[in-house]
Scaffold this active site. Structure first.
Site, mmCIF file in Angstrom:
data_model
loop_
_atom_site.group_PDB
_atom_site.id
_atom_site.type_symbol
_atom_site.label_atom_id
_atom_site.label_comp_id
_atom_site.label_asym_id
_atom_site.label_seq_id
_atom_site.Cartn_x
_atom_site.Cartn_y
_atom_site.Cartn_z
ATOM 1 N N LYS A 1 1.027 -1.180 -0.298
ATOM 2 C CA LYS A 1 0.138 -0.053 0.022
ATOM 3 C C LYS A 1 1.131 1.200 0.272
ATOM 4 C CE LYS A 1 -4.143 -2.226 1.561
ATOM 5 N NZ LYS A 1 -4.598 -2.177 3.753
ATOM 6 N N GLU B 1 -8.995 -10.314 -7.497
ATOM 7 C CA GLU B 1 -8.489 -9.468 -7.962
ATOM 8 C C GLU B 1 -7.551 -9.531 -8.879
ATOM 9 O OE1 GLU B 1 -9.379 -9.154 -2.642
ATOM 10 O OE2 GLU B 1 -7.372 -9.347 -3.504
ATOM 11 N N ASN C 1 -1.580 0.115 6.690
ATOM 12 C CA ASN C 1 -1.558 -0.940 7.284
ATOM 13 C C ASN C 1 -0.854 -1.868 6.267
ATOM 14 O OD1 ASN C 1 -3.301 -2.051 5.505
ATOM 15 N ND2 ASN C 1 -4.775 -2.824 7.306
ATOM 16 N N TYR D 1 -12.671 -1.870 -3.394
ATOM 17 C CA TYR D 1 -12.898 -1.981 -1.946
ATOM 18 C C TYR D 1 -14.447 -1.158 -2.084
ATOM 19 C CZ TYR D 1 -8.439 -2.293 0.285
ATOM 20 O OH TYR D 1 -7.051 -2.323 0.675
ATOM 21 N N HIS E 1 -1.822 -5.491 1.776
ATOM 22 C CA HIS E 1 -3.533 -6.081 1.033
ATOM 23 C C HIS E 1 -3.242 -7.716 1.195
ATOM 24 C CE1 HIS E 1 -7.335 -7.673 -0.633
ATOM 25 N NE2 HIS E 1 -6.746 -7.951 -1.379
HETATM 26 P P1 ATP Z 1 -6.971 -6.347 3.231
HETATM 27 O O1 ATP Z 1 -8.588 -6.241 2.701
HETATM 28 O O2 ATP Z 1 -6.576 -4.927 2.570
HETATM 29 O O3 ATP Z 1 -6.087 -7.390 3.108
HETATM 30 P P2 ATP Z 1 -7.844 -7.270 6.049
HETATM 31 O O4 ATP Z 1 -8.788 -8.035 5.217
HETATM 32 O O5 ATP Z 1 -7.332 -7.597 7.038
HETATM 33 O O6 ATP Z 1 -7.288 -6.365 5.136
HETATM 34 P P3 ATP Z 1 -10.813 -5.867 5.306
HETATM 35 O O7 ATP Z 1 -11.594 -6.105 7.542
HETATM 36 O O8 ATP Z 1 -10.818 -6.137 4.270
HETATM 37 O O9 ATP Z 1 -9.045 -5.943 6.393
HETATM 38 O O10 ATP Z 1 -10.567 -4.362 6.200
HETATM 39 C C1 ATP Z 1 -9.648 -3.468 4.537
HETATM 40 C C2 ATP Z 1 -9.067 -2.739 4.978
HETATM 41 O O11 ATP Z 1 -9.719 -1.234 5.340
HETATM 42 C C3 ATP Z 1 -8.147 -2.891 5.878
HETATM 43 O O12 ATP Z 1 -6.623 -3.435 5.612
HETATM 44 C C4 ATP Z 1 -7.353 -1.445 6.001
HETATM 45 O O13 ATP Z 1 -6.972 -1.191 5.460
HETATM 46 C C5 ATP Z 1 -9.314 -0.564 6.122
HETATM 47 N N1 ATP Z 1 -9.797 -0.838 7.533
HETATM 48 C C6 ATP Z 1 -10.034 -1.527 8.129
HETATM 49 N N2 ATP Z 1 -10.418 -1.292 9.027
HETATM 50 C C7 ATP Z 1 -10.681 0.647 9.192
HETATM 51 C C8 ATP Z 1 -10.749 1.182 10.538
HETATM 52 N N3 ATP Z 1 -11.565 0.576 11.253
HETATM 53 N N4 ATP Z 1 -10.387 1.927 10.278
HETATM 54 C C9 ATP Z 1 -9.814 2.773 8.939
HETATM 55 N N5 ATP Z 1 -9.158 1.999 7.804
HETATM 56 C C10 ATP Z 1 -10.398 0.533 8.076
HETATM 57 MG MG MG Z 2 -9.920 -7.881 3.537
#
Ligand code: ATP
Ligand code: MG
Length: 141
Positions: free
Chosen positions: A11, A128, A114, A51, A117
């Site tokens: 990211k 994807e 974070n 997303y 992804h």
């Molecule tokens: P990713 O899909 O990016 O691999 P993930 O599967 O661990 O991450 P998801 O729940 O799918 O987490 O959320 C997608 C992304 O949205 C997260 O990686 C983060 O960048 C963002 N995100 C998730 N929760 C929050 C939150 N509470 N506040 C801000 N951003 C968030």
């Molecule tokens: Mg995810």
């Protein structure tokens, strides 16, 4: 275990920190093979579509803004159990809760920014991957 493919994004926060190599090193150390990779700058429209599953979440706008804030490195990873293995290498969504040795523990900033992804299931991995790559971009070695 079957050979699988998964889709990865390094990211904008990790690219800005100069840890593309650090992320890729952890991927390779875990035995995952990088079979396609490129740097792109996502458009607003691409990030919104990517997303779309989070559209109703309160952080959706912020997430799209972040993911378009700079270039990212998209990759296809291949290996035994690649989807689950990469999720393990990434660590918990919130870097504060991620285990020692994971990418998010080492390079994540906060729950939104974070570092990486990774796809969460075979269907999302295929979707994807197709969204960002054509079959001609995948290599074997
Ligand atoms: P990713 O899909 O990016 O691999 P993930 O599967 O661990 O991450 P998801 O729940 O799918 O987490 O959320 C997608 C992304 O949205 C997260 O990686 C983060 O960048 C963002 N995100 C998730 N929760 C929050 C939150 N509470 N506040 C801000 N951003 C968030
Ligand atoms: Mg995810």
């Amino acid at each position: 275990m079957a050979i699988e493919r998964t889709f990865s994004i390094i990211k904008p926060d990790a690219v800005r920190k100069g840890v593309i190599g650090g992320c890729l090193a952890k991927i390779e150390e875990a035995g995952l093979k990088i079979v396609a990779t490129k740097m792109i700058h996502m458009s607003q429209r691409q990030a919104e579509a990517f997303y779309a599953v989070h559209k109703k979440r309160p952080f959706y706008g912020e997430l799209v803004e972040f993911m378009t804030s700079g270039p990212v490195v998209v990759s296809i990873l291949e290996g035994d159990n690649a989807i689950a293995k990469y999720r393990e290498v990434m660590g918990a969504t919130n870097p504060a809760e991620a285990k020692e040795g994971t990418i998010r523990k080492a390079y994540g900033t906060n729950i939104g920014e974070n570092a990486v992804h990774g796809s969460d299931a075979p269907e999302t991995a295929a979707d994807e991957t197709g969204f960002f790559f054509g079959t001609a971009e995948v290599h074997q070695y």
